[in-house]
Design a protein around this motif. Sequence first.
Motif, PDB file in Angstrom:
ATOM      1  N   GLY A 159       0.819  -1.210   0.000  1.00  0.00           N
ATOM      2  CA  GLY A 159       0.000   0.000   0.000  1.00  0.00           C
ATOM      3  C   GLY A 159       0.845   1.247   0.000  1.00  0.00           C
ATOM      4  N   GLU A 160       0.169   2.368   0.199  1.00  0.00           N
ATOM      5  CA  GLU A 160       0.838   3.670   0.122  1.00  0.00           C
ATOM      6  C   GLU A 160       1.389   4.099   1.482  1.00  0.00           C
ATOM      7  OE1 GLU A 160       1.298   5.906  -2.535  1.00  0.00           O
ATOM      8  OE2 GLU A 160       0.792   4.171  -3.765  1.00  0.00           O
ATOM      9  N   PHE A 161       2.508   3.596   1.829  1.00  0.00           N
ATOM     10  CA  PHE A 161       3.130   3.966   3.092  1.00  0.00           C
ATOM     11  C   PHE A 161       4.005   5.195   2.889  1.00  0.00           C
ATOM     12  CE2 PHE A 161       1.942  -0.370   3.728  1.00  0.00           C
ATOM     13  CZ  PHE A 161       1.726  -0.505   5.096  1.00  0.00           C
ATOM     14  N   ALA A 162       3.866   6.193   3.772  1.00  0.00           N
ATOM     15  CA  ALA A 162       4.723   7.380   3.716  1.00  0.00           C
ATOM     16  C   ALA A 162       5.860   7.176   4.706  1.00  0.00           C
ATOM     17  CB  ALA A 162       3.918   8.614   4.078  1.00  0.00           C
ATOM     18  N   ILE A 163       7.048   6.905   4.175  1.00  0.00           N
ATOM     19  CA  ILE A 163       8.196   6.590   5.033  1.00  0.00           C
ATOM     20  C   ILE A 163       8.820   7.878   5.549  1.00  0.00           C
ATOM     21  CG2 ILE A 163      10.438   5.459   5.137  1.00  0.00           C
ATOM     22  CD1 ILE A 163       9.516   3.734   2.768  1.00  0.00           C
ATOM     23  N   ALA A 164       8.853   8.048   6.853  1.00  0.00           N
ATOM     24  CA  ALA A 164       9.479   9.229   7.448  1.00  0.00           C
ATOM     25  C   ALA A 164      10.922   8.927   7.841  1.00  0.00           C
ATOM     26  CB  ALA A 164       8.683   9.683   8.671  1.00  0.00           C
ATOM     27  N   SER A 165      11.169   7.719   8.270  1.00  0.00           N
ATOM     28  CA  SER A 165      12.524   7.332   8.666  1.00  0.00           C
ATOM     29  C   SER A 165      12.628   5.816   8.706  1.00  0.00           C
ATOM     30  CB  SER A 165      12.845   7.899  10.043  1.00  0.00           C
ATOM     31  OG  SER A 165      12.020   7.292  11.008  1.00  0.00           O
ATOM     32  N   HIS A 166      13.832   5.346   8.839  1.00  0.00           N
ATOM     33  CA  HIS A 166      14.020   3.904   9.004  1.00  0.00           C
ATOM     34  C   HIS A 166      15.266   3.665   9.830  1.00  0.00           C
ATOM     35  CE1 HIS A 166      16.489   4.708   5.351  1.00  0.00           C
ATOM     36  NE2 HIS A 166      17.339   3.955   6.029  1.00  0.00           N
ATOM     37  N   GLU A 167      15.317   2.511  10.447  1.00  0.00           N
ATOM     38  CA  GLU A 167      16.489   2.148  11.232  1.00  0.00           C
ATOM     39  C   GLU A 167      16.833   0.704  10.923  1.00  0.00           C
ATOM     40  OE1 GLU A 167      16.616   2.952  15.554  1.00  0.00           O
ATOM     41  OE2 GLU A 167      18.744   3.076  15.018  1.00  0.00           O
TER      42      GLU A 167
END
Lengths: 151, 151
Positions: free
Chosen positions: B123-131
């Motif tokens: 789906g349409e996930f809005a990625i703000a950050s990742h670790e």
Amino acid sequence: MATPSNHTQTADETIHGRGLRMTDQRRAVYDVIMGERDHPTAVEVFTRVRSKVPTISLATVYNCLDTLTGCGLVKTVAHERESARYCPNLEEHAHFFCEACKAVTDLPLRSRKKPEDVWEFPGEFAIASHEVSFSGTCPKCSAKPAKSNKR
Amino acid sequence: MATPSNHTQTADETIHGRGLRMTDQRRAVYDVIMGERDHPTAVEVFTRVRSKVPTISLATVYNCLDTLTGCGLVKTVAHERESARYCPNLEEHAHFFCEACKAVTDLPLRSRKKPEDVWEFPGEFAIASHEVSFSGTCPKCSAKPAKSNKR
DNA sequence: ATCTAAATAGGAATAATTCTTGATAAGGAC
DNA sequence: GTCCTTATCAAGAATTATTCCTATTTAGAT
């Protein structure tokens, strides 16, 4: 053969294989995690398990979770400094944490992709495991008109 | 203009830009993190900073670290349920945690690679950050004859 | 039925971090 | 320069998640 439940059987075997016992508490904790695949915290598991085993203690829930993860039946999910969450998905996958609704979504590995292909390893690192988590807004929350969260 | 130190200048500007002040404590904490790029914990920072600002308290170290991360001058590194660590590397990168020597190594992103290419987003996930964190054995420890760790 | 080791419940203990509060200090208005 | 306002600090209390401890219970083997 009286209606054997499919996954519990295998879990029993796995636990016995380690010389451990499948107790009521362990089964209840395992069933809770397999039941709702929503990555509950230990306290959430505790609350749910109480309806089946009302005398269980939180310490026992922690013990059961340790045992189950030790046996590889359940995976622990860590995100920032929050409470640990527990996940029945044993496939290799990452997690998406929605900052708005707090839901955790499993992100399967794309076929033929490996995390090692994305980052550069300066030397001979022996990778035993990895944990990947994305944060942001999930599709459900992106669709909503902003959700009165901030403010 | 009397001998301006290169990075401190920018940090000052960044902090002032947020309407905050660059205090002795904040500078000392920042310098400690920039000095040894070994991902210290808050307590380790506290210990090191004490040699420069002997009266600083641990709570203040936590406050300074919050301020610095809030300003984007320092990044927080979370790994499992361990103490948070702090990192001066602002480039996009992952971390490798050596289970033997506990060292943390930065793993730069390979050019033209993106973490989103490895996992599937339903789906349409809005990625703000990742670790992203890997665990295992680092080159130094792999080379050694096993290191009397376990046992 | 008995024995032994594993497992549990409950509460105490621990570790990391955050919160609270009164004191201190810095920058701007005058 | 002095006064005022607000940010910041130090110190310790409080909080949260988790682990540890111990007496009691239980399951499985004999």
